[in-house]
Design a protein around this motif. Structure first.
Motif, PDB file in Angstrom:
ATOM      1  N   ALA A 142      23.613 -29.591  48.974  1.00  0.00           N
ATOM      2  CA  ALA A 142      24.589 -28.803  49.733  1.00  0.00           C
ATOM      3  C   ALA A 142      23.938 -27.591  50.382  1.00  0.00           C
ATOM      4  CB  ALA A 142      25.730 -28.374  48.812  1.00  0.00           C
ATOM      5  N   THR A 143      23.042 -26.927  49.652  1.00  0.00           N
ATOM      6  CA  THR A 143      22.351 -25.754  50.206  1.00  0.00           C
ATOM      7  C   THR A 143      21.515 -26.132  51.424  1.00  0.00           C
ATOM      8  OG1 THR A 143      22.244 -24.724  48.027  1.00  0.00           O
ATOM      9  CG2 THR A 143      20.689 -23.929  49.677  1.00  0.00           C
ATOM     10  N   ALA A 144      20.748 -27.207  51.291  1.00  0.00           N
ATOM     11  CA  ALA A 144      19.889 -27.630  52.397  1.00  0.00           C
ATOM     12  C   ALA A 144      20.714 -28.052  53.606  1.00  0.00           C
ATOM     13  CB  ALA A 144      18.992 -28.778  51.941  1.00  0.00           C
ATOM     14  N   ASP A 145      21.818 -28.732  53.374  1.00  0.00           N
ATOM     15  CA  ASP A 145      22.690 -29.157  54.459  1.00  0.00           C
ATOM     16  C   ASP A 145      23.264 -27.959  55.214  1.00  0.00           C
ATOM     17  OD1 ASP A 145      24.656 -31.124  55.810  1.00  0.00           O
ATOM     18  OD2 ASP A 145      25.996 -29.730  54.799  1.00  0.00           O
ATOM     19  N   ALA A 146      23.794 -26.987  54.467  1.00  0.00           N
ATOM     20  CA  ALA A 146      24.399 -25.816  55.105  1.00  0.00           C
ATOM     21  C   ALA A 146      23.363 -25.031  55.906  1.00  0.00           C
ATOM     22  CB  ALA A 146      25.049 -24.930  54.045  1.00  0.00           C
ATOM     23  N   ASP A 147      22.168 -24.878  55.346  1.00  0.00           N
ATOM     24  CA  ASP A 147      21.143 -24.109  56.057  1.00  0.00           C
ATOM     25  C   ASP A 147      20.669 -24.830  57.315  1.00  0.00           C
ATOM     26  OD1 ASP A 147      21.239 -22.017  54.294  1.00  0.00           O
ATOM     27  OD2 ASP A 147      19.587 -22.729  53.061  1.00  0.00           O
ATOM     28  N   LEU A 148      20.480 -26.145  57.225  1.00  0.00           N
ATOM     29  CA  LEU A 148      20.004 -26.885  58.389  1.00  0.00           C
ATOM     30  C   LEU A 148      21.033 -26.834  59.518  1.00  0.00           C
ATOM     31  CD1 LEU A 148      17.720 -28.576  59.531  1.00  0.00           C
ATOM     32  CD2 LEU A 148      18.815 -30.607  58.574  1.00  0.00           C
ATOM     33  N   LYS A 149      22.309 -26.888  59.179  1.00  0.00           N
ATOM     34  CA  LYS A 149      23.350 -26.837  60.208  1.00  0.00           C
ATOM     35  C   LYS A 149      23.396 -25.483  60.907  1.00  0.00           C
ATOM     36  CE  LYS A 149      26.317 -30.447  58.328  1.00  0.00           C
ATOM     37  NZ  LYS A 149      27.519 -30.760  57.499  1.00  0.00           N
ATOM     38  N   ARG A 150      22.924 -24.438  60.244  1.00  0.00           N
ATOM     39  CA  ARG A 150      22.875 -23.132  60.926  1.00  0.00           C
ATOM     40  C   ARG A 150      21.487 -22.849  61.488  1.00  0.00           C
ATOM     41  NH1 ARG A 150      21.207 -18.725  57.680  1.00  0.00           N
ATOM     42  NH2 ARG A 150      20.735 -19.299  55.524  1.00  0.00           N
ATOM     43  N   GLY A 151      20.656 -23.903  61.574  1.00  0.00           N
ATOM     44  CA  GLY A 151      19.384 -23.788  62.265  1.00  0.00           C
ATOM     45  C   GLY A 151      18.210 -23.376  61.420  1.00  0.00           C
ATOM     46  N   VAL A 152      18.346 -23.415  60.089  1.00  0.00           N
ATOM     47  CA  VAL A 152      17.256 -23.003  59.208  1.00  0.00           C
ATOM     48  C   VAL A 152      16.661 -24.231  58.529  1.00  0.00           C
ATOM     49  CG1 VAL A 152      16.597 -21.609  57.211  1.00  0.00           C
ATOM     50  CG2 VAL A 152      18.359 -20.779  58.794  1.00  0.00           C
ATOM     51  N   TRP A 153      15.360 -24.465  58.774  1.00  0.00           N
ATOM     52  CA  TRP A 153      14.655 -25.586  58.159  1.00  0.00           C
ATOM     53  C   TRP A 153      14.082 -25.100  56.830  1.00  0.00           C
ATOM     54  CZ3 TRP A 153      14.149 -30.687  59.218  1.00  0.00           C
ATOM     55  CH2 TRP A 153      13.141 -31.390  58.557  1.00  0.00           C
ATOM     56  N   ARG A 154      14.649 -25.572  55.710  1.00  0.00           N
ATOM     57  CA  ARG A 154      14.271 -25.059  54.395  1.00  0.00           C
ATOM     58  C   ARG A 154      13.077 -25.803  53.816  1.00  0.00           C
ATOM     59  NH1 ARG A 154      17.798 -22.135  51.368  1.00  0.00           N
ATOM     60  NH2 ARG A 154      15.914 -21.851  50.101  1.00  0.00           N
ATOM     61  N   GLY A 155      11.946 -25.741  54.505  1.00  0.00           N
ATOM     62  CA  GLY A 155      10.737 -26.316  53.946  1.00  0.00           C
ATOM     63  C   GLY A 155      10.327 -25.656  52.649  1.00  0.00           C
ATOM     64  N   ASP A 156      10.772 -24.404  52.453  1.00  0.00           N
ATOM     65  CA  ASP A 156      10.427 -23.686  51.222  1.00  0.00           C
ATOM     66  C   ASP A 156      11.036 -24.322  49.980  1.00  0.00           C
ATOM     67  OD1 ASP A 156      12.995 -22.707  52.361  1.00  0.00           O
ATOM     68  OD2 ASP A 156      13.030 -21.501  50.532  1.00  0.00           O
ATOM     69  N   LEU A 157      12.005 -25.202  50.159  1.00  0.00           N
ATOM     70  CA  LEU A 157      12.591 -25.860  49.002  1.00  0.00           C
ATOM     71  C   LEU A 157      11.619 -26.824  48.339  1.00  0.00           C
ATOM     72  CD1 LEU A 157      16.261 -26.547  50.193  1.00  0.00           C
ATOM     73  CD2 LEU A 157      15.429 -24.753  48.670  1.00  0.00           C
ATOM     74  N   TYR A 158      10.479 -27.085  49.019  1.00  0.00           N
ATOM     75  CA  TYR A 158       9.436 -27.883  48.391  1.00  0.00           C
ATOM     76  C   TYR A 158       8.529 -27.021  47.501  1.00  0.00           C
ATOM     77  CZ  TYR A 158       8.462 -32.851  48.904  1.00  0.00           C
ATOM     78  OH  TYR A 158       8.417 -34.203  48.724  1.00  0.00           O
ATOM     79  N   ALA A 159       8.656 -25.703  47.590  1.00  0.00           N
ATOM     80  CA  ALA A 159       7.893 -24.838  46.698  1.00  0.00           C
ATOM     81  C   ALA A 159       8.318 -25.099  45.253  1.00  0.00           C
ATOM     82  CB  ALA A 159       8.106 -23.373  47.061  1.00  0.00           C
ATOM     83  N   TYR A 160       7.382 -25.027  44.341  1.00  0.00           N
ATOM     84  CA  TYR A 160       7.648 -25.395  42.952  1.00  0.00           C
ATOM     85  C   TYR A 160       8.843 -24.644  42.390  1.00  0.00           C
ATOM     86  CZ  TYR A 160       7.096 -26.014  37.938  1.00  0.00           C
ATOM     87  OH  TYR A 160       7.324 -26.294  36.620  1.00  0.00           O
TER      88      TYR A 160
END
Length: 351
Positions: A142-160
């Motif tokens: 849900a977090t990744a979906d909401a951020d991507l829809k507002r234009g934020v690519w959460r590549g940092d979610l791959y950080a450990y």
């Protein structure tokens, strides 16, 4: 026989009528007369009506629709003392939900009206939804979906430190092991999770055969990285997870509630989330529905919310109609009800 199909925009009157027609069609038997009523839920929220909870429509609307009816099938119509007193011909109310909270059972019994309900009608739907919330919370969907829809690519979610957790190998605790909890357990076991169960009414032999471990609630909370609530709401289970018990969860645990809002004390949740003591909370039910504008969890981190949708499938609506129609068939034939809510009221043959 005159039957009122008091449906709404989910368990629709035509679904009830179709299920009843199939159940009651017998060679040589006169077909019942039907009346239909469409209550406004879910386009208008349900709520208290008279002395009953979670009802839709008004007493006056229901009284008018019940004129001449001896049987009513409904999901949410408000069956209060006033309704029973105004409808002396009524003899049976079949409620197409897991608990008849929209019926004053004491008043029904005083007026000689048998009441049944439909346990398990939404069990597959609710179980699937609960597992979906678990996955959404543990994998940051849900977090990744909401951020991507507002234009934020959460590549940092791959950080450990931001990564999600797998169900494979996880310890998941289920609070309550009824029809829904058992399905959830089967799915979690298929993922490779170890499943703990806390339920004072569960059969230890059956839980062992299912491959789950039956434990006390406090022990479940201490050991589980994910906890999902599936208990019924009673006076004993209200705020079952209070501040003390929430404090037993391991650091970063995920908490899911798709059962009843008041099983959970919401007051400690914002601070537990901000401190990281709770890794995420996924809620489909709330202590106040809908939550108010100043709801403290609106700006808390790692909160997933849905508007009480766990049972919202077309199959649930059809099952609800079928279960209640079968109960009407038993009532008509003078057979014992499968799911009586006030068993002290005897069911006599009504053919």
């Amino acid at each position: 026989m005159h039957i009122l199909a008091a449906g709404d925009h989910f368990v629709r009157p035509e679904l009830i009528r179709a299920a009843l027609s199939q159940e009651l069609s017998r060679p040589g038997r006169k077909s019942p007369e039907f009346a239909e009523l469409t209550l406004p839920w879910p386009h208008e929220p349900f709520g208290p009506v008279g002395a009953v909870a979670e009802a839709s429509g008004t007493e006056d609307l229901l009284i008018d629709a019940l004129s001449g009816a001896s049987v009513c099938v409904t999901q949410l119509a408000p069956f209060t003392e006033r309704v029973f007193a105004a409808c002396p011909e009524l003899r049976f109310v079949a409620v197409s939900r897991g608990g008849p909270v929209n019926v004053d059972l004491a008043a029904a019994s005083r007026h000689g009206v048998a009441v049944s309900f439909a346990p398990g009608r939404n069990a597959p739907a609710a179980a699937e939804f609960a597992v979906g919330l678990v996955l959404a919370a543990t994998r940051r969907i849900a977090t990744a979906d909401a951020d991507l829809k507002r234009g934020v690519w959460r590549g940092d979610l791959y950080a450990y430190e931001e990564g999600g957790t797998e169900l494979n190998g996880a310890v998941v605790g289920l609070v309550g092991y009824g029809a829904i909890g058992r399905i959830v357990a089967r799915v979690l076991l298929a993922f490779g999770a170890r499943v703990l169960v806390a339920d004072p009414y569960a059969d230890p032999t059956a839980t062992a055969a299912d491959g789950v471990e039956l434990v006390e609630l406090d022990a479940l909370l201490r050991r589980s990285s994910v906890v999902s609530l599936h208990a019924r709401l009673t006076e004993e289970t209200r705020h079952l997870l209070d501040a003390r018990r929430l404090g037993l969860l391991p650091h970063g645990a995920v908490l899911v509630n798709s059962a009843r809002g008041d099983l959970l004390d919401h007051t400690p949740l914002p601070e537990l989330l901000r401190s990281g003591r709770l890794g995420a909370v996924a809620l489909d039910v709330y202590d106040v529905e809908p939550p108010p504008a100043d709801w403290p969890l609106r700006d808390a981190p790692n909160v997933i919310t849905t508007p009480h949708l766990a049972g919202a499938t077309k199959q649930t609506a059809h099952r609800a109609a079928a279960i209640t129609a079968a109960e009407v068939g038993r009532f008509v034939r003078g057979e014992p009800l499968a799911h009586p809510a006030n068993p002290g009221v005897l069911v006599a043959g009504r053919t």
